[in-house]
Structures are given as C-alpha cells and as structure tokens.
Design a protein around this motif. Structure first.
Motif, mmCIF file in Angstrom:
data_model
loop_
_atom_site.group_PDB
_atom_site.id
_atom_site.type_symbol
_atom_site.label_atom_id
_atom_site.label_comp_id
_atom_site.label_asym_id
_atom_site.label_seq_id
_atom_site.Cartn_x
_atom_site.Cartn_y
_atom_site.Cartn_z
ATOM 1 N N GLY A 112 0.796 -1.220 0.000
ATOM 2 C CA GLY A 112 0.000 0.000 0.000
ATOM 3 C C GLY A 112 0.824 1.263 0.000
ATOM 4 O O GLY A 112 0.298 2.355 -0.263
ATOM 5 N N ASP A 113 2.121 1.165 0.299
ATOM 6 C CA ASP A 113 2.990 2.337 0.281
ATOM 7 C C ASP A 113 3.348 2.717 -1.152
ATOM 8 O O ASP A 113 3.598 1.846 -1.995
ATOM 9 N N ASP A 114 3.404 4.012 -1.418
ATOM 10 C CA ASP A 114 3.857 4.546 -2.705
ATOM 11 C C ASP A 114 5.094 5.394 -2.442
ATOM 12 O O ASP A 114 5.004 6.608 -2.261
ATOM 13 N N TRP A 115 6.240 4.723 -2.373
ATOM 14 C CA TRP A 115 7.489 5.384 -2.018
ATOM 15 C C TRP A 115 8.353 5.605 -3.249
ATOM 16 O O TRP A 115 8.495 4.707 -4.083
ATOM 17 N N ARG A 116 8.968 6.782 -3.325
ATOM 18 C CA ARG A 116 9.896 7.115 -4.400
ATOM 19 C C ARG A 116 11.256 7.431 -3.755
ATOM 20 O O ARG A 116 11.417 8.478 -3.124
ATOM 21 N N GLU A 122 18.332 17.372 -3.485
ATOM 22 C CA GLU A 122 18.223 17.998 -4.794
ATOM 23 C C GLU A 122 17.384 17.137 -5.738
ATOM 24 O O GLU A 122 16.561 17.650 -6.510
ATOM 25 N N ALA A 123 17.598 15.816 -5.676
ATOM 26 C CA ALA A 123 16.813 14.909 -6.506
ATOM 27 C C ALA A 123 15.344 14.924 -6.095
ATOM 28 O O ALA A 123 14.449 14.823 -6.942
ATOM 29 N N ALA A 124 15.091 15.066 -4.798
ATOM 30 C CA ALA A 124 13.706 15.166 -4.328
ATOM 31 C C ALA A 124 13.043 16.416 -4.892
ATOM 32 O O ALA A 124 11.887 16.384 -5.336
ATOM 33 N N ALA A 125 13.766 17.543 -4.881
ATOM 34 C CA ALA A 125 13.216 18.788 -5.403
ATOM 35 C C ALA A 125 12.897 18.670 -6.895
ATOM 36 O O ALA A 125 11.878 19.193 -7.366
ATOM 37 N N GLU A 126 13.744 17.974 -7.632
ATOM 38 C CA GLU A 126 13.510 17.796 -9.071
ATOM 39 C C GLU A 126 12.269 16.954 -9.344
ATOM 40 O O GLU A 126 11.574 17.153 -10.348
ATOM 41 N N LEU A 127 11.977 16.032 -8.453
ATOM 42 C CA LEU A 127 10.864 15.110 -8.661
ATOM 43 C C LEU A 127 9.507 15.713 -8.307
ATOM 44 O O LEU A 127 8.477 15.312 -8.854
ATOM 45 N N LEU A 128 9.487 16.673 -7.404
ATOM 46 C CA LEU A 128 8.225 17.166 -6.848
ATOM 47 C C LEU A 128 7.224 17.694 -7.872
ATOM 48 O O LEU A 128 6.023 17.402 -7.775
ATOM 49 N N VAL A 194 -2.591 17.769 1.690
ATOM 50 C CA VAL A 194 -1.250 17.364 1.252
ATOM 51 C C VAL A 194 -1.349 16.368 0.105
ATOM 52 O O VAL A 194 -2.118 15.409 0.153
ATOM 53 N N GLU A 195 -0.554 16.603 -0.943
ATOM 54 C CA GLU A 195 -0.534 15.747 -2.123
ATOM 55 C C GLU A 195 0.723 14.898 -2.231
ATOM 56 O O GLU A 195 0.745 13.900 -2.945
ATOM 57 N N VAL A 196 1.774 15.282 -1.522
ATOM 58 C CA VAL A 196 3.019 14.515 -1.542
ATOM 59 C C VAL A 196 3.792 14.806 -0.253
ATOM 60 O O VAL A 196 3.795 15.934 0.250
ATOM 61 N N LEU A 197 4.410 13.776 0.288
ATOM 62 C CA LEU A 197 5.219 13.874 1.507
ATOM 63 C C LEU A 197 6.687 13.688 1.145
ATOM 64 O O LEU A 197 7.030 12.790 0.368
ATOM 65 N N VAL A 198 7.558 14.529 1.694
ATOM 66 C CA VAL A 198 9.004 14.401 1.489
ATOM 67 C C VAL A 198 9.664 14.196 2.843
ATOM 68 O O VAL A 198 9.429 14.966 3.779
ATOM 69 N N THR A 199 10.492 13.171 2.949
ATOM 70 C CA THR A 199 11.164 12.885 4.208
ATOM 71 C C THR A 199 12.516 12.246 3.940
ATOM 72 O O THR A 199 12.864 11.929 2.799
ATOM 73 N N ILE A 223 11.429 9.703 -0.493
ATOM 74 C CA ILE A 223 12.331 9.402 0.629
ATOM 75 C C ILE A 223 13.782 9.521 0.176
ATOM 76 O O ILE A 223 14.203 8.875 -0.793
ATOM 77 N N VAL A 224 14.541 10.338 0.898
ATOM 78 C CA VAL A 224 15.962 10.508 0.615
ATOM 79 C C VAL A 224 16.739 9.377 1.282
ATOM 80 O O VAL A 224 16.600 9.135 2.482
ATOM 81 N N ARG A 225 17.550 8.689 0.497
ATOM 82 C CA ARG A 225 18.352 7.585 1.031
ATOM 83 C C ARG A 225 19.416 8.098 1.990
ATOM 84 O O ARG A 225 19.903 9.224 1.867
ATOM 85 N N ARG A 226 19.812 7.236 2.918
ATOM 86 C CA ARG A 226 20.861 7.576 3.872
ATOM 87 C C ARG A 226 22.234 7.638 3.187
ATOM 88 O O ARG A 226 22.486 6.885 2.237
#
Length: 270
Positions: A112-116, A122-128, A194-199, A223-226
């Motif tokens: 049920g999770d929709d994780w990217r 920076e990559a998260a900002a490009e995807l939003l 909220v339409e998208v969560l960034v963490t 989700i930003v990888r460690r």
C-alpha cells in the motif's frame, strides 16, 4: 587495586544515544560523556555529563579524546550526520580507540505504500513538480533552501526550530517535535490537503506516523536515502547490541584494555 573506569564518549542527539547514556549511567565503573552538536536550540538532554558544540574536525576530536582520557567512542548521531560520522571514524582511527556506530534500522515499505527513493534532497526537489503541488516537507529546516526555487509548489514544513531566511516563496512553518500519532498526522495532512510527503530515511518509530498516514490517504512519499557509513567501523542497530559490544571491548572491571589507552596516547603524540 581499584578497578579501572571505562570512559565512553557518545556522539549523540538521538533517542538511541539518550537511552544508551541512561543504561551506562547505571553500569559500575563507567563514565559517560554525551556530546551534542548544538544545532537544536532546546535539545533533549541525556543523563550524565554533557558537552555541546563541535570539536574542530577529526583532528580536534582526536586531540579531545586523548586529552580527556576517552577509551571508547560511540557514534549515535542522526543517520544523516555524515560529516560527524566521518570525523568520528577518522579520529578513532588516529587514536587507535575502539569505535562503534549505533544506527537505528531504516524504514521498509509495506503493501500500500507509494514510495519514491531518491539519492539527495536535490533529486527530491527535481521530482516534486511531477507528483503534486501541496507538499508536506519533513526533512529539517536546513534543507529548505534546496526547495526555494520551486515557485509552483506550496510547502508545509515541520521542524523543531525556525528556518533561516532562504525558504520557498509559498511556505507555512509548523514548529513541532515528535513523537507524532497516526491520527494527528492524518488530521494534519487532510487539513492542508497534502498531495506529496518528502522525508529522509531517518528510521525509528518516533516519526513513522506520517508514513502510515500517507499510506492510508494514498499520498506518494519521496524518501531521501541515507549516506553510506564510514568504512571499517563496526555498526549495530539497537541499544542492546551497543551494550553487548561495549561489554566485548571492556577489560576486567569494566575498563577498556590497557593497549587501547597506550595506542591513543602514542597516536596523539605523533
């Protein structure tokens, strides 16, 4: 003859660091110093001795370890404190001290999770822009400048302290500290549409409620990888495992082996 005292430096700021300090406070012949970076205005303090502020890089940390007779280093900083972890690993190598990284396990997606997953902020900002306009941003106040150029997005940013001057144009700041509840996160995300969560992949249970809420609402999560751990350092995922490791490196009576102390002094003198 009095048994030697094991002196442990915990590089902290996390819940695991506080729990480890509390456990060691009850251990005979053990002295713990917890070090906090000082980036949070009103941090939760662990039991025992606490110092705040930086060390001046790996060289400064190595000198501090020798000067204060530290015998074991435990890096229990945040999973994204890559610079501090690198400094701790290098300082421990320079001084010849046993060192450990205590990192809570990362998160794993459930049905049920929709994780990217992305490699950086920076990559998260490009995807939003491809995912939604109304963004719930939970990556910390220092990350906000990365998203400042996204004028097409509206942001709800949650942090412990107020952000600096460089922020997205359309921004609402929510000052709050976890742990959070699923019901609370559901209400918050519904209220702000909220339409998208960034963490970040911080792991642990204190902030997982937002992930459950996103799953229930069908909201995609970026989700930003460690960052990778420093090479050559032992790592564990729980406080219990850290305590077991400390037992394994302690000599009779709780003190670290004498050889570790001699290596530290020789390394500091070179």
């Amino acid at each position: 003859m009095t048994d030697p005292v094991l002196k442990v430096l915990i590089l902290g700021g996390t819940d695991e660091a506080r729990r480890l300090a509390a456990a060691l406070a009850d251990r005979p012949r053990t002295h713990v110093v917890s070090s906090l970076a000082g980036r949070v205005r009103d941090p939760k303090l662990p039991v025992g001795e606490v110092r705040e502020g930086g060390f001046g890089g790996p060289g400064g940390l190595a000198a501090w370890l020798v000067e204060h007779g530290v015998q074991v280093v435990v890096d229990a900083t945040h999973p994204f404190a890559a610079r501090m972890s690198a400094s701790a690993a290098e300082a421990a190598a320079r001084t010849g001290l046993p060192s450990l990284i205590l990192r809570r396990p990362g998160w794993r997606a459930a049905p049920g999770d929709d994780w990217r997953w992305v490699p950086s902020l920076e990559a998260a900002a490009e995807l939003l822009p491809s995912l939604g306009e109304r963004v719930f941003l939970t990556t910390g106040r220092r990350s906000l400048p990365v998203f400042a150029g996204l004028d097409g997005q509206w942001f709800l940013a949650r942090s412990v302290d107020r952000p600096g001057p460089v922020v997205p144009r359309r921004l609402e700041v929510l000052l709050s500290r976890g742990p959070f509840t699923v019901d609370g996160e559901l209400a918050l995300m519904r209220e702000h549409r909220v339409e998208v969560l960034v963490t970040k992949d911080s792991g642990g249970e204190m902030t997982t409620a937002k992930l459950f809420a996103a799953r229930e609402l069908g909201v995609p999560v970026v989700i930003v990888r460690r960052p990778p751990l420093p090479e050559g350092v032992v790592s564990v995922g729980t406080v219990e495992a850290a305590l077991a490791w400390l037992e394994s490196v302690s000599g009779p009576g709780g003190g670290a082996g004498a050889g570790s102390g001699r290596r530290a002094r020789h390394a500091g003198e070179r």
